[in-house]
Design a protein around this motif. Structure first.
Motif, short mmCIF file in Angstrom:
data_model
loop_
_atom_site.label_atom_id
_atom_site.label_comp_id
_atom_site.label_asym_id
_atom_site.label_seq_id
_atom_site.Cartn_x
_atom_site.Cartn_y
_atom_site.Cartn_z
N ALA A 44 0.83 -1.21 0.00
CA ALA A 44 0.00 0.00 0.00
C ALA A 44 0.86 1.26 0.00
CB ALA A 44 -0.92 0.00 1.22
N GLY A 45 0.54 2.16 -0.91
CA GLY A 45 1.23 3.44 -0.99
C GLY A 45 2.59 3.40 -1.67
N ALA A 46 3.05 2.22 -2.07
CA ALA A 46 4.37 2.11 -2.72
C ALA A 46 4.32 2.70 -4.12
CB ALA A 46 4.81 0.66 -2.78
N LYS A 47 5.41 3.34 -4.49
CA LYS A 47 5.51 3.99 -5.80
C LYS A 47 6.60 3.29 -6.61
CE LYS A 47 5.78 8.70 -7.54
NZ LYS A 47 6.00 10.09 -7.15
N CYS A 48 6.30 2.94 -7.83
CA CYS A 48 7.27 2.27 -8.70
C CYS A 48 8.40 3.24 -9.04
CB CYS A 48 6.59 1.79 -9.99
SG CYS A 48 7.77 1.07 -11.18
N PRO A 49 9.65 2.83 -8.83
CA PRO A 49 10.77 3.72 -9.14
C PRO A 49 10.96 3.95 -10.64
CG PRO A 49 11.57 1.63 -8.31
CD PRO A 49 10.08 1.60 -8.21
N GLN A 50 10.37 3.09 -11.46
CA GLN A 50 10.54 3.21 -12.91
C GLN A 50 9.43 4.04 -13.55
OE1 GLN A 50 12.11 -0.18 -15.08
NE2 GLN A 50 10.38 -0.04 -16.47
N CYS A 51 8.17 3.63 -13.38
CA CYS A 51 7.06 4.33 -14.05
C CYS A 51 6.34 5.33 -13.14
CB CYS A 51 6.07 3.33 -14.62
SG CYS A 51 5.06 2.46 -13.38
N LYS A 52 6.69 5.34 -11.85
CA LYS A 52 6.13 6.25 -10.84
C LYS A 52 4.66 6.00 -10.50
CE LYS A 52 10.05 8.46 -10.96
NZ LYS A 52 11.14 7.72 -10.41
N THR A 90 1.58 4.67 -8.45
CA THR A 90 1.35 4.40 -7.04
C THR A 90 0.45 3.18 -6.88
OG1 THR A 90 1.53 6.75 -6.59
CG2 THR A 90 0.53 5.42 -4.87
N ASP A 91 0.68 2.41 -5.83
CA ASP A 91 -0.09 1.20 -5.52
C ASP A 91 -0.01 0.16 -6.64
OD1 ASP A 91 -0.86 2.21 -3.05
OD2 ASP A 91 -2.69 3.11 -3.85
N SER A 92 1.14 0.04 -7.28
CA SER A 92 1.29 -0.94 -8.35
C SER A 92 2.37 -1.98 -8.05
CB SER A 92 1.64 -0.23 -9.66
OG SER A 92 2.90 0.43 -9.53
N ILE A 93 2.96 -1.91 -6.84
CA ILE A 93 4.06 -2.81 -6.47
C ILE A 93 3.52 -4.01 -5.70
CG2 ILE A 93 6.16 -3.01 -5.07
CD1 ILE A 93 6.64 -1.33 -7.51
N VAL A 94 3.93 -5.20 -6.14
CA VAL A 94 3.60 -6.43 -5.43
C VAL A 94 4.89 -7.02 -4.86
CG1 VAL A 94 1.48 -7.03 -6.66
CG2 VAL A 94 3.66 -7.80 -7.56
N LEU A 95 4.78 -7.66 -3.71
CA LEU A 95 5.90 -8.27 -3.01
C LEU A 95 5.63 -9.76 -2.90
CD1 LEU A 95 8.45 -8.04 -1.12
CD2 LEU A 95 6.83 -7.70 0.74
N PHE A 96 6.63 -10.57 -3.20
CA PHE A 96 6.50 -12.02 -3.08
C PHE A 96 7.87 -12.66 -2.98
CE2 PHE A 96 6.62 -10.85 -7.51
CZ PHE A 96 7.43 -11.80 -8.13
N LYS A 97 7.90 -13.93 -2.59
CA LYS A 97 9.15 -14.69 -2.52
C LYS A 97 9.21 -15.61 -3.73
CE LYS A 97 10.84 -14.31 1.91
NZ LYS A 97 11.89 -14.77 2.72
N GLU A 98 10.36 -15.59 -4.39
CA GLU A 98 10.58 -16.45 -5.54
C GLU A 98 11.86 -17.23 -5.28
OE1 GLU A 98 9.89 -15.65 -10.11
OE2 GLU A 98 11.68 -14.61 -9.40
N HIS A 99 11.74 -18.54 -5.07
CA HIS A 99 12.88 -19.39 -4.75
C HIS A 99 13.61 -18.89 -3.51
CE1 HIS A 99 12.14 -21.25 -8.60
NE2 HIS A 99 12.31 -20.09 -9.21
N GLY A 100 12.86 -18.40 -2.53
CA GLY A 100 13.44 -17.93 -1.28
C GLY A 100 14.04 -16.54 -1.33
N VAL A 101 13.86 -15.83 -2.43
CA VAL A 101 14.41 -14.49 -2.58
C VAL A 101 13.25 -13.50 -2.65
CG1 VAL A 101 15.79 -12.97 -4.05
CG2 VAL A 101 16.40 -15.39 -3.85
N GLU A 102 13.32 -12.45 -1.79
CA GLU A 102 12.27 -11.42 -1.79
C GLU A 102 12.29 -10.68 -3.13
OE1 GLU A 102 12.26 -7.53 0.57
OE2 GLU A 102 11.15 -8.93 1.83
N THR A 103 11.12 -10.59 -3.75
CA THR A 103 11.01 -9.98 -5.08
C THR A 103 9.91 -8.93 -5.06
OG1 THR A 103 11.69 -12.08 -6.07
CG2 THR A 103 10.65 -10.48 -7.53
N VAL A 104 10.18 -7.79 -5.69
CA VAL A 104 9.15 -6.77 -5.90
C VAL A 104 8.99 -6.59 -7.40
CG1 VAL A 104 9.41 -5.52 -3.73
CG2 VAL A 104 10.80 -4.87 -5.67
#
Length: 78
Positions: free
Chosen positions: A24-32, A34-48
């Motif tokens: 919530a409230g996260a801003k994409c550093p590339q396209c700017k 807001t609220d478009s960032i998802v967080l998940f683990k992929e093979h044990g590595v934190e991924t956004v």
């Protein structure tokens, strides 16, 4: 018959779903966006990842811990 069972098992393994959570409230550093960032683990590595553009970043648990400062209340593990 064994071949059919083996291919069915391989097919089911590829359908494992990864639990993704919006930040919530996260801003994409590339396209700017807001609220478009998802967080998940992929093979044990934190991924956004941004759902609006092709931005993607990963960091290991050690990198997450190293970035934690006194300004952070806690580091949550999904």
């Amino acid at each position: 018959m064994t071949t059919h069972l083996s291919s069915q098992v391989n097919h089911n393994v590829s359908k494992v779903r990864v639990k993704k959570r919006f930040v919530a409230g996260a801003k994409c550093p590339q396209c700017k966006a807001t609220d478009s960032i998802v967080l998940f683990k992929e093979h044990g590595v934190e991924t956004v990842e941004c759902v609006e553009c092709d931005y993607r970043d990963q960091q290991t648990e050690e990198q997450v811990a190293a970035k934690a400062t006194g300004d952070v209340i806690g580091v949550f593990k999904p």
